[in-house]
Every structure is written in structure tokens, then in C-alpha cells.
Design a protein around this motif. Sequence first.
Motif, short mmCIF file in Angstrom:
data_model
loop_
_atom_site.label_atom_id
_atom_site.label_comp_id
_atom_site.label_asym_id
_atom_site.label_seq_id
_atom_site.Cartn_x
_atom_site.Cartn_y
_atom_site.Cartn_z
N SER A 104 25.96 -2.25 -35.11
CA SER A 104 26.14 -2.62 -33.56
C SER A 104 25.09 -1.77 -32.94
O SER A 104 24.45 -2.19 -31.61
CB SER A 104 27.48 -2.42 -33.13
OG SER A 104 27.77 -0.97 -33.31
N GLY A 105 24.58 -0.64 -33.34
CA GLY A 105 23.47 0.17 -32.62
C GLY A 105 22.10 -0.11 -32.74
O GLY A 105 21.24 0.47 -32.18
N GLU A 107 18.81 -2.43 -33.01
CA GLU A 107 17.90 -3.46 -32.21
C GLU A 107 17.94 -4.45 -33.18
O GLU A 107 18.09 -4.43 -34.32
CB GLU A 107 16.70 -3.11 -31.77
CG GLU A 107 16.85 -1.71 -30.66
CD GLU A 107 16.75 -0.41 -31.28
OE1 GLU A 107 17.06 -0.48 -32.48
OE2 GLU A 107 16.37 0.65 -30.71
N GLN A 111 17.66 -4.70 -37.20
CA GLN A 111 18.61 -5.52 -38.02
C GLN A 111 18.02 -6.69 -38.86
O GLN A 111 18.47 -7.02 -40.12
CB GLN A 111 19.80 -6.41 -37.03
CG GLN A 111 20.74 -6.99 -37.74
CD GLN A 111 21.85 -6.15 -38.71
OE1 GLN A 111 22.30 -5.18 -38.14
NE2 GLN A 111 22.08 -6.62 -39.85
N ARG A 152 20.38 -4.59 -28.32
CA ARG A 152 21.15 -3.95 -29.51
C ARG A 152 22.40 -5.11 -29.86
O ARG A 152 22.87 -5.92 -29.02
CB ARG A 152 21.95 -2.95 -28.91
CG ARG A 152 20.87 -1.91 -28.54
CD ARG A 152 21.71 -0.55 -28.40
NE ARG A 152 20.75 0.47 -28.06
CZ ARG A 152 19.83 1.36 -28.74
NH1 ARG A 152 20.28 1.15 -30.28
NH2 ARG A 152 19.13 2.01 -28.55
N GLY A 154 25.47 -4.77 -30.87
CA GLY A 154 26.64 -4.46 -30.34
C GLY A 154 26.46 -5.37 -28.95
O GLY A 154 28.02 -5.48 -28.54
N THR A 155 25.70 -5.82 -28.17
CA THR A 155 25.69 -6.43 -27.10
C THR A 155 25.58 -7.82 -27.17
O THR A 155 25.72 -8.63 -26.12
CB THR A 155 24.55 -5.97 -26.22
OG1 THR A 155 23.05 -6.47 -26.59
CG2 THR A 155 24.41 -4.38 -26.12
#
Length: 532
Positions: A104-105, A107, A111, A152, A154-155
Motif C-alpha cells: 500500500s505504501g 507508488e 509496484q 500510492r 493504498g490510495t
Amino acid sequence: MDACYDEVESGSRLPALEGRELSKRYGATQALQDVSICLERGQVTALAGENGAGKSTLIRLLTGVERADHGVLLRDNVPIRLHTRHDATAAGIFCVYQDQPSVSGFEVYRQTYLGYENHFRRRGLISDSLMRRACSDLLEDLGLSSISPTQRMGTLSPGVREVVALAGVIAVSQVLKVKHPVILLDEPTSALSIEELDFLKSFIELLKSRSAMLFVSHRVTEVLEWADAVCVLRDGRNADFMTREMASADRDRVYRAMGGVHPQGRDGKKTPVDSEAVTAAIPVESSASPDRFSLAGVRLHAHALAFDFRVRAREIVGLAGVEGSGKEEVLRFCAGLSVDGALECATVHIDGRPHRRRLADLLRAGVVYLSGERQREGVFGRLSIAENMAVSRRIASGRQGLFIRRWDERARAERLVSTLSIKVSDVSAPLQSLSGGNQQKVLLGRCLELKPRVMLLDNVTRGVDIGTKASIYVLFRSLAENGVSLILASDDLDELVSVAGRIIVFKGGQLVREFDNSNGDVDPLQILTTMV
């Protein structure tokens, strides 16, 4: 153009990946027995079957996560042995899972190239700028320029995370210089919005001319529309194989091969939920108030118009809308979960009485919530089935650590396993050992533990096979008959039309229209037109 592409276009497809007579046993359970499958270049093959049919086991064998007890794998007609997932990747076999893990942290660009950073070195050091540029070029080529490489993970919404995972498959394929990848898509559509579904369909069409694809889905409509061929598993064996033309001409043949249960019960078979046991578990309750649950003055954002929202006892209300329309935010607010602060002006009433919007208080009042993101917000995979069912009841009773009656929890879990026909031999088994559909039934059992008065359900049949869906629909109707109010947000419009007596459509953070579906005559196209 590559010679292999010429062969595909001329109609002579080449087998890219084959599994011949694959078998796999786990203890006393024979998960697969002599299963064969052939994935050809230029073709999308759908893998269909109920939960527990062997689809996940077959995927694990094709991706090197596990090895078959018997049988052989061939890549481009050459036998291969896959000992690990890395072996499969090196062989050009990629898989995007239903609950694709992400950091989640991280970018998007990190990933996308996770594990392959060494391919972006400059002067001996890993270059973030090279990775960002490569990711930006890739997203633009795939028509995904709206996604920033620096966002990110997670967003991102579940649907966007799925799209990023698919882009990552192409990115790694390019890094490894794999010309004809084999791409396995395990329930890729379960978390996607309507707009993202359109992208995925075009994305598959773009890729299939230069790859072989396996598409796992429980949605028979998608199977018939997207796949060139359909391979059906049942009880760990090959049940049927048909071309798209054969399957479309005889749609019920697919249902029969999968297990004989049509999602709307058209075949007349009894769905595996004990309605009498549900009635005993959820006693009928009457209310002096005409509204079981209501919100007054709901405002989803500062510029939206306020609206009221009411649900009667014994009513199933469906919430429709594209991702970000507001339907999920309304559910989470009703459950006492943190959402946009603009909602704080609304007042919650249960049976005509105001209630504090606190999770524990609402649970004690019989308001339960089940998230559509099962793995992220519902499943405690390493805990037992009995412990998973007891979680919400512990919170509501205040017994979160001390004085836990494990014998009582086990007895309750065993009754619910029987009521919901969950396929498990022992409730002390870890929840992660069950198939996705049976995990979802366990989470529904968790809700029933609280003897709910109001159930808030967010895409709860996502990634569930047609047989389990049919039994869940029977459960919903049985609960409603016993006085429970159900509020069901779903991206599956056919599901809403099948189950809900009233359908509310959200758009741009506002309630825009309400459909009376008490006679079941609302056309899903009407809803879709209102949504978009």
C-alpha cells in the motif's frame, strides 16, 4: 510481423501451455483427478466451475506454486517442470489473482516493477527515474494515462489496483523479453467498476492476438461474451469443453456442467441453505415504527443536495452506482465506520429511535456490515472458522479477550455451518483453507451470530460461484421474511434486479432515482442508463 502472429491470424493456433492428466491430492481430499487443459495462442479460454471444483488448485499447478502428483505440463509443446512461481515467470507464465497483493505504501511504478528493479540501473545504481519513465510509457500505451506512476497503491480503488496488476504483467513480460506470454486471469472482473470492465475487455482483445489467456470467472454472461472456449471443472474433474458458439447456443449447458444450479433457481433444484434453520436463528420481530432504519439529512459532499434514506422491516433495498457514486460511502456511514466528514450532519434512527453512530453501539442495536473487500476487511485467514464467526459477537458483548467461551463458540459455529451448508469438516480449521465462496458464507454466518435487524452488504457475492450465489439469495429472502432489513450495494445489476424490491441509484454523490422493483420487472438497462 512475427511468424507466430502470422500463424495465429491464418487460423492455425499453436498450443502455448498444456496440462495433461493433472492430479493433486491433499490428504484424503482428491482436489484434481486427471484434468487436462490446453491454452492456445490467439485464444481466450474460460475456466468455469463452482467453488471447490478445482479451479484454484489448477491455477497453482500452472503457476508453479504447487506441483502435480501426476501429469505433465508443456510450454510450446516442450515438457517443463515448475518448482516455484519464479520458474513459471521465467517460462513466460503470469497470473493476476482475484485478491492480488500489493504494497500500500508503494507508488504505482514501484509496484509494477517489484522484484525487477535491477533492470533499471544507471551507473551501477537502481534508477527510480528510469522506472517511472518506463511505467509512464507503459500506462500511456495501454490507455491508462489517467493513472499516475507516482500514486500510492493504498490510495487506489480495488478496480484500479487490479488494472495496475494487469499492467504489471505486461511490464514484466517486456523486461524478460517474453514474446508470447501465457496470462492467467483469476476472477479479474470481481472488483471492477463498469468503466474498468470496458477497459479490461478491450485490454483482453488487445493481448490475445499475441498471447494465450486463461480467464477464470463465475459470471457466466462474461464467460460467454469474452471467451473463445469454455473449460468446465466439476468435483476436480473435466466436466465439459465447448466453444463460445456451443455455449451461447445452449447457455444452460454451462450451468449443468458446473453443478446443475442456475443462479435464479430455474432448474427447480433446492439451493443449499436451510431456511427453517435461518428462521430459528433470526426470530421474527415487529416494530412500532414503519421504518426499521433511516438516515435524515445525508450529504455526501459539500456541494451535494441532502437527502433522506429509509428502509422498512422485511425489505431488501439495492444500491446501484458506478465506483465513487456514493453508494459505498452510505453503507459505511450506516455501519458507524469513518467516512467523509460531510456526512456527519446525518442522524441515524433504528425503529424510530435515534442512535449514536458508533460501531459497538450499532452492533448491539443489530446493525451489521459486511465489506466487499473480503480479504482486506473481513477475513482473518489464520484464525479458525469458529473464531472468525465469533469476532463481531465478541465486540458487541465486550468479550474481546477474557472469559471467551470457546466451547460455546464452537457449538454456534457448527450450527451455522450446517444452516449455511458450508463445505468444511471441522470448524477449528483455519478460514484460509476454504474456497472463496465458503469463506463468504462464514462471514455471513458472523453476521447471523448477532441476530441482525439491519444488514449492510457491500458486493458480498463478488467472486462467488453461481451455486453459492443462488444459496445466498435464498438466505437474503429468508432473512427478509423474518423481519430483517437488508441494504445491498452491488455492481451486478442482474443481482439487484433478482433480489431487491427497491433499487436506489447514486450518481456523483447524490441520490438520483429510485426504482420500484416489487414485481421484478425493472430492466437492468434502465438502471445502467441512470448510473452513467
